[in-house]
Design a protein around this motif. Structure first.
Motif, mmCIF file in Angstrom:
data_model
loop_
_atom_site.group_PDB
_atom_site.id
_atom_site.type_symbol
_atom_site.label_atom_id
_atom_site.label_comp_id
_atom_site.label_asym_id
_atom_site.label_seq_id
_atom_site.Cartn_x
_atom_site.Cartn_y
_atom_site.Cartn_z
ATOM 1 N N ASN A 104 1.200 -1.254 -0.059
ATOM 2 C CA ASN A 104 -0.208 -0.254 -0.572
ATOM 3 C C ASN A 104 0.760 1.235 -0.088
ATOM 4 O OD1 ASN A 104 -2.907 1.195 0.185
ATOM 5 N ND2 ASN A 104 -2.640 1.354 1.756
ATOM 6 N N ILE A 105 1.835 1.303 -0.805
ATOM 7 C CA ILE A 105 2.816 2.450 -0.872
ATOM 8 C C ILE A 105 2.137 3.130 -2.571
ATOM 9 C CG2 ILE A 105 5.139 3.121 -1.583
ATOM 10 C CD1 ILE A 105 4.693 1.760 0.992
ATOM 11 N N PRO A 106 2.135 4.815 -1.843
ATOM 12 C CA PRO A 106 1.771 5.465 -3.294
ATOM 13 C C PRO A 106 2.664 5.492 -4.410
ATOM 14 C CG PRO A 106 1.063 6.820 -1.369
ATOM 15 C CD PRO A 106 2.030 5.744 -0.841
ATOM 16 N N ALA A 107 2.466 5.642 -5.680
ATOM 17 C CA ALA A 107 3.516 4.564 -6.199
ATOM 18 C C ALA A 107 2.965 5.424 -7.748
ATOM 19 C CB ALA A 107 3.663 3.504 -6.544
ATOM 20 N N LEU A 108 3.486 5.952 -8.530
ATOM 21 C CA LEU A 108 4.212 6.494 -10.658
ATOM 22 C C LEU A 108 4.860 5.793 -10.901
ATOM 23 C CD1 LEU A 108 2.988 8.622 -12.086
ATOM 24 C CD2 LEU A 108 5.533 9.336 -12.234
ATOM 25 N N ILE A 109 4.299 4.012 -11.465
ATOM 26 C CA ILE A 109 4.640 3.414 -12.411
ATOM 27 C C ILE A 109 4.696 4.283 -13.892
ATOM 28 C CG2 ILE A 109 4.167 1.301 -12.839
ATOM 29 C CD1 ILE A 109 4.240 1.800 -10.367
ATOM 30 N N ILE A 110 6.349 4.010 -14.050
ATOM 31 C CA ILE A 110 6.909 4.377 -15.411
ATOM 32 C C ILE A 110 7.138 3.388 -16.323
ATOM 33 C CG2 ILE A 110 8.664 5.720 -17.165
ATOM 34 C CD1 ILE A 110 8.516 7.178 -14.237
ATOM 35 N N PRO A 111 5.746 3.005 -16.983
ATOM 36 C CA PRO A 111 6.295 1.337 -18.027
ATOM 37 C C PRO A 111 7.537 1.383 -18.758
ATOM 38 C CG PRO A 111 4.038 2.268 -18.322
ATOM 39 C CD PRO A 111 4.752 3.159 -17.373
ATOM 40 N N ASN A 112 8.639 0.563 -19.123
ATOM 41 C CA ASN A 112 9.245 0.527 -20.179
ATOM 42 C C ASN A 112 8.990 -0.600 -21.248
ATOM 43 O OD1 ASN A 112 11.633 0.325 -21.075
ATOM 44 N ND2 ASN A 112 12.705 -0.461 -19.454
ATOM 45 N N ASP A 113 8.817 0.263 -22.381
ATOM 46 C CA ASP A 113 8.420 0.092 -23.337
ATOM 47 C C ASP A 113 9.089 -0.955 -24.738
ATOM 48 O OD1 ASP A 113 5.316 1.168 -24.088
ATOM 49 O OD2 ASP A 113 6.672 2.919 -23.968
ATOM 50 N N ALA A 114 10.093 -1.235 -24.093
ATOM 51 C CA ALA A 114 11.722 -1.710 -24.693
ATOM 52 C C ALA A 114 11.974 -3.451 -24.542
ATOM 53 C CB ALA A 114 12.953 -1.582 -24.347
ATOM 54 N N ALA A 115 11.075 -4.103 -23.018
ATOM 55 C CA ALA A 115 10.687 -4.807 -22.402
ATOM 56 C C ALA A 115 10.498 -5.797 -23.625
ATOM 57 C CB ALA A 115 9.962 -4.942 -21.557
ATOM 58 N N SER A 116 11.846 -7.115 -23.891
ATOM 59 C CA SER A 116 10.991 -7.445 -24.902
ATOM 60 C C SER A 116 9.766 -8.688 -24.702
ATOM 61 C CB SER A 116 12.583 -8.647 -24.710
ATOM 62 O OG SER A 116 11.829 -9.340 -23.872
ATOM 63 N N THR A 117 9.690 -8.956 -23.768
ATOM 64 C CA THR A 117 8.242 -9.746 -24.270
ATOM 65 C C THR A 117 6.941 -9.519 -22.987
ATOM 66 O OG1 THR A 117 8.586 -11.444 -22.273
ATOM 67 C CG2 THR A 117 9.034 -11.850 -25.255
ATOM 68 N N ASP A 118 8.024 -8.401 -21.931
ATOM 69 C CA ASP A 118 6.726 -7.993 -20.647
ATOM 70 C C ASP A 118 5.857 -6.642 -21.114
ATOM 71 O OD1 ASP A 118 6.021 -7.956 -18.386
ATOM 72 O OD2 ASP A 118 7.747 -6.949 -17.713
ATOM 73 N N ASP A 119 4.987 -7.311 -21.032
ATOM 74 C CA ASP A 119 3.858 -6.071 -21.042
ATOM 75 C C ASP A 119 3.367 -5.050 -19.367
ATOM 76 O OD1 ASP A 119 1.870 -3.488 -22.128
ATOM 77 O OD2 ASP A 119 0.363 -5.954 -22.813
ATOM 78 N N GLN A 120 4.714 -4.351 -19.955
ATOM 79 C CA GLN A 120 4.630 -3.336 -18.321
ATOM 80 C C GLN A 120 3.161 -2.469 -18.528
ATOM 81 O OE1 GLN A 120 8.734 -1.959 -16.933
ATOM 82 N NE2 GLN A 120 9.499 -3.587 -17.012
ATOM 83 N N ASN A 121 3.175 -2.253 -20.274
ATOM 84 C CA ASN A 121 1.458 -0.815 -19.854
ATOM 85 C C ASN A 121 0.705 -1.538 -19.471
ATOM 86 O OD1 ASN A 121 2.280 1.529 -21.191
ATOM 87 N ND2 ASN A 121 3.125 0.008 -22.379
ATOM 88 N N ALA A 122 0.404 -2.893 -20.274
ATOM 89 C CA ALA A 122 -1.151 -3.768 -18.861
ATOM 90 C C ALA A 122 -0.648 -3.662 -17.443
ATOM 91 C CB ALA A 122 -1.355 -4.844 -19.680
ATOM 92 N N ARG A 123 0.341 -3.745 -17.106
ATOM 93 C CA ARG A 123 0.662 -3.458 -15.865
ATOM 94 C C ARG A 123 0.246 -2.026 -15.331
ATOM 95 N NH1 ARG A 123 5.364 -6.362 -16.085
ATOM 96 N NH2 ARG A 123 4.287 -8.648 -15.544
ATOM 97 N N ALA A 124 1.309 -1.498 -15.878
ATOM 98 C CA ALA A 124 1.085 0.180 -14.785
ATOM 99 C C ALA A 124 -0.378 0.385 -14.893
ATOM 100 C CB ALA A 124 1.967 0.960 -15.561
ATOM 101 N N ASP A 125 -1.559 -0.487 -16.262
ATOM 102 C CA ASP A 125 -2.722 0.213 -16.327
ATOM 103 C C ASP A 125 -3.678 -0.370 -15.014
ATOM 104 O OD1 ASP A 125 -2.340 2.138 -18.535
ATOM 105 O OD2 ASP A 125 -2.781 -0.033 -19.989
#
Length: 409
Positions: free
Chosen positions: A321-342
């Motif tokens: 429960n820590i406040p956070a700003l998530i900055i996804p890395n689009d350059a990850a090969s398979t990991d969909d960090q945008n979806a996780r950040a959403d």
């Protein structure tokens, strides 16, 4: 002999020569805290599990396996083989391990490297009895597959993080699933936004998201500050943007530090966390550097976190429960960090930023929240938040699932 009948013979001969050559050269690529490739035998009658991790851009593979091995506690005997250059953290957590240099580390082609890995892993499997090999990685290596064929009674379990990007290569997925006793997929906070090729695959057993925290309850703020040597009267923000192995994160990091200073002045001190994989030296005036693994138990020391969108980092801030700003890395090969950040940004106190202006806006919101909540951050009683927290543990459910798969025969 015709040309067409000679080619298969030539390929077979080359294969045998390559395997023989690898037999005499694999050992130079291995090291660790285990002598002679023989792990300590357990004095108790518990399953012996060999965790094998690939060499990712971050710490995700090795951290998930450490969490599960720790959660398994006295019910399993855990040993490790890893391709990660941060292999020494496994020994530091009290486990026996062997490190084998990855194909990218050695510069070898896939065929040559797999021959070497096959010879190495075959020797390890012959010297030890493992009830199961748990592999955490995107693709099951041919060397691993072939080595397991050389022994009887050792099950292969695939610990496979989901949330693959749409368009990720999947041509070998079904064949690899047929090789294993079971596929375990840790839950992901971004699963509602999953549009990738693994979505809904029936072969996988979903378990709680895995966060490595040796204690089930983190330190409180005062304890965490004291453990990190940080002043109790000061407020701190943690910046953890990854190891920088995928792309250059220097400018993003500089902007984050500058925005915290612009909105908070000296009321909030930025602290830069480095991955064990990173050897980088940072030249930013006044920045504090933190090298600690695992970091999750110490998160309560910080008023907010600015984080990359990797699996470990995001689920840690959600769980505690820590406040956070998530900055996804689009350059990850398979990991969909945008979806996780959403997915994370649907929860209270979490925001997503994919541009300079969104980074600025997100940090402004976090700084204002810091001023509003001078004491401990309240948990918002929303079903989505509570459900997300309830679907994250320290590897207990994954460990239980592995034991069930071993006992299933």
């Amino acid at each position: 002999m015709s040309l067409f009948s000679f080619r298969p013979f030539a390929r077979s001969l080359r294969y045998r020569v390559d395997r023989l050559r690898a037999k005499f050269s694999y050992a130079v690529l291995a090291e660790g805290n285990v002598r002679g490739f023989t792990f300590t035998r357990s004095s108790e009658d518990v399953p012996h599990i060999l965790f094998v991790t690939s060499n990712g851009a971050g710490m995700g593979h090795i951290t998930r396996c450490l969490a599960i091995a720790t959660a398994g506690g006295p019910r399993i005997r855990a040993s490790f083989i890893t391709l990660s250059t941060s292999a020494s953290v496994v020994g530091a957590q009290g486990f026996e391990y062997l490190y084998f240099q990855s194909a990218s580390k050695t510069g070898l082609g896939a065929r040559r490297w797999n021959d070497l890995f096959y010879q190495f892993l075959s020797k390890v499997l012959q010297k030890n009895h493992f009830d199961a090999v748990v592999f955490d990685g995107t693709w099951i290596y041919r060397g691993l597959e072939d080595a397991l064929r050389s022994v009887d009674g050792t099950k292969l379990i695939w610990l496979r993080r989901g949330l693959w990007k749409a368009g990720s290569r999947t041509d070998q997925i079904s064949r690899m699933e047929s090789l294993v006793q079971g596929v375990i997929a840790p839950w992901d906070v971004g699963s509602a936004y999953d549009n990738g090729p693994l979505k809904g695959r029936s072969a996988a057993t979903t378990v709680n998201a895995v966060v490595y925290s040796p204690a089930s309850v983190p330190l409180d703020r005062a304890e965490a500050l004291a453990a990190l040597g940080l002043e109790s009267e000061q407020r701190f923000a943690l910046i953890q943007l990854g190891a920088g192995n995928i792309n250059d994160i220097t400018e993003v990091r500089r902007q984050v530090v500058a925005e915290i200073s612009a909105f908070a002045g000296d009321r909030v001190v930025p602290v830069l966390a480095f991955s064990p994989l990173s050897r980088e030296q940072v030249d930013i005036d006044g920045i504090r550097i933190l090298r600690r693994y695992p970091l999750a138990p110490y998160l309560p020391a910080f008023d907010f976190v600015v984080s990359a969108g990797g699996y470990n980092s995001v689920h840690e801030v959600v769980r505690w429960n820590i406040p956070a700003l998530i900055i996804p890395n689009d350059a990850a090969s398979t990991d969909d960090q945008n979806a996780r950040a959403d997915g994370a940004s649907d929860l209270p106190y979490c925001f997503k930023a994919s541009s300079e202006s969104e980074i600025r806006d997100g940090i402004e919101k976090l700084v204002r929240m810091t001023a509003q909540f001078e004491a401990e951050l309240p948990v918002v009683p929303g079903q989505s938040k509570l459900e997300a927290i309830s679907r994250i543990d320290s590897g207990e459910e994954a460990a239980e699932t592995i034991l069930n798969m071993i006992q299933a025969g």
